[in-house]
Design a protein around this motif. Sequence first.
Motif, PDB file in Angstrom:
ATOM      1  N   ASP A  71       0.828  -1.215   0.000  1.00  0.00           N
ATOM      2  CA  ASP A  71       0.000   0.000   0.000  1.00  0.00           C
ATOM      3  C   ASP A  71       0.864   1.268   0.000  1.00  0.00           C
ATOM      4  O   ASP A  71       1.604   1.507   0.961  1.00  0.00           O
ATOM      5  CB  ASP A  71      -0.894   0.002   1.245  1.00  0.00           C
TER       6      ASP A  71
ATOM      7  N   ASP B   6      -4.226  -0.075  -3.381  1.00  0.00           N
ATOM      8  CA  ASP B   6      -4.192   1.134  -2.563  1.00  0.00           C
ATOM      9  C   ASP B   6      -2.925   1.938  -2.885  1.00  0.00           C
ATOM     10  O   ASP B   6      -2.216   2.399  -2.000  1.00  0.00           O
ATOM     11  CB  ASP B   6      -4.306   0.816  -1.061  1.00  0.00           C
TER      12      ASP B   6
ATOM     13  N   ASN C  25      -9.223  -1.304  -2.338  1.00  0.00           N
ATOM     14  CA  ASN C  25     -10.494  -0.671  -2.004  1.00  0.00           C
ATOM     15  C   ASN C  25     -10.415   0.853  -2.008  1.00  0.00           C
ATOM     16  O   ASN C  25     -11.406   1.533  -2.162  1.00  0.00           O
ATOM     17  CB  ASN C  25     -11.005  -1.179  -0.655  1.00  0.00           C
ATOM     18  N   HIS C  26      -9.207   1.403  -1.854  1.00  0.00           N
ATOM     19  CA  HIS C  26      -9.072   2.863  -1.864  1.00  0.00           C
ATOM     20  C   HIS C  26      -9.028   3.444  -3.278  1.00  0.00           C
ATOM     21  O   HIS C  26      -9.385   4.588  -3.470  1.00  0.00           O
ATOM     22  CB  HIS C  26      -7.786   3.286  -1.138  1.00  0.00           C
TER      23      HIS C  26
ATOM     24  N   HIS D 279      -5.183  -7.592  -3.346  1.00  0.00           N
ATOM     25  CA  HIS D 279      -5.512  -6.713  -2.237  1.00  0.00           C
ATOM     26  C   HIS D 279      -6.698  -7.367  -1.530  1.00  0.00           C
ATOM     27  O   HIS D 279      -7.739  -7.589  -2.155  1.00  0.00           O
ATOM     28  CB  HIS D 279      -5.891  -5.332  -2.780  1.00  0.00           C
TER      29      HIS D 279
ATOM     30  N   HIS E   1      -3.243  -4.356   1.652  1.00  0.00           N
ATOM     31  CA  HIS E   1      -4.369  -3.951   2.487  1.00  0.00           C
ATOM     32  C   HIS E   1      -3.936  -3.721   3.941  1.00  0.00           C
ATOM     33  O   HIS E   1      -4.154  -2.639   4.471  1.00  0.00           O
ATOM     34  CB  HIS E   1      -5.525  -4.947   2.462  1.00  0.00           C
TER      35      HIS E   1
HETATM   36 MN   LIG Z   1      -6.810  -1.405   1.480  1.00  0.00          MN
END
Ligand SMILES: [Mn+2]
Length: 425
Positions: free
Chosen positions: A8, A57, A92-93, A164, A194
């Motif tokens: 990340d 991310d 997810n970001h 991720h 993550h």
């Molecule tokens: Mn994440």
Amino acid sequence: MKLLCVGDIHLGRQPSRIPPAVDDAVGIAALGPAAAWRRSIDYALEQPVDAVLLAGDVVEQEDDFFEAYRDLRAGVERLTAAGIRVLGVAGNHDVQVLPRLAKALPAFELLGAGGQWETRELQGREGGRARIAGWSFPQARVSESPLESGFPEPVDCPTLGLLHCDRDQARSPHAPVRSSALEAAPVEAWLLGHIHRPDALAAPRPMGYLGSLTGMDPGEPGRHGPWQLELAANGALAIQQVPLAPLYWDTLEIPVDGLDATDIHHRVTEALERLHAEIEQWPQRPLAVGCRLRFTGRSDQRPALERVLRADDPRATVQTLGDRLYFVHDWRLEAQPAVDLEALATGNDPAALLARKLLLLQGADSEARRALLDAAREPLAEVTRAPHYRALGREAPDDTALAATLEAAALHALDRLLLQREGDQ
Ligand SMILES: [Mn+2]
């Protein structure tokens, strides 16, 4: 074949708890994700590696497109100009922004767009092949395991999984996967994004989190950086962390037993110098080091120690050792008073009452201890809900935090009671 695996990055996020003096000296930008990314590219070019893999991310949030675009493009261009491929998956970001970046930047190869597993083959500059299998978040919340379906069949070359995901958190909305499913997959390694705390990845079959590229706040302590993975012609795999993060967070324990309160600052300087001597031995070194100090042990000078620490707060000065900045972002006087709590607790004055509560707090779980925590829970939760603090988004304290808060308050009160006692005599 040599690969540089990056966890990340969170381009666009600013490191927190950086004192103004450190910002003035090196600039906060030199300590953040973009700086860590630049250091990783320098390293990749120096080696040189065959490819750089990004485990999601990469970007902090959707509206960081322009800032992230500039930093990502600069890096991808330098790498691809040197014949180094750059592959990544969305987390997810950056579920929207990473595909957008990939469109704007064709040299950046996004794998597994739309939540469909996808593979790419890599050719090493000195021979050798490897296959990267990647999956990208199709939307910010994914409640099913990406390993449930569509994982690519094995072929005649080593496969490295790039994903991720949230490991062993069955109800996570961030692509929950079970360790057993990771283990069962036909891969030689799992390179995961993550969780920001890096796992101790090791041959022969590394499987786990690469960790954030740099620690962005005191909650991300220890060494951070990309991981270099090497595949030998005979199929042997080696992996090691390259801890090149520009910012390093640590906790220093400083025993104060038998220490005169006026010597405390000297003790702090010594602890920082010891840490500095250790860091000097590292092959890659941070620009700045943020420390939490824990004053531990037993002391009959707790009130004096606290007075000295408040009058000349270690958080106020930044020390330069070598070409590195050391700063203290937090300190805690955890030392116990040099009294026998058990003996004190047998009395019947307020000090004895406090000693009994302290013994309860420091002891094992019991009904009385739970009752004490329960009594404090609501008043403290009310503080976190107060309009002034609500914006901080802090959650109500858990039992460990509750007990620590009560213990610190009780010790503080006990110090004062014992001082009064001495005054009475
Ligand atoms: Mn994440």
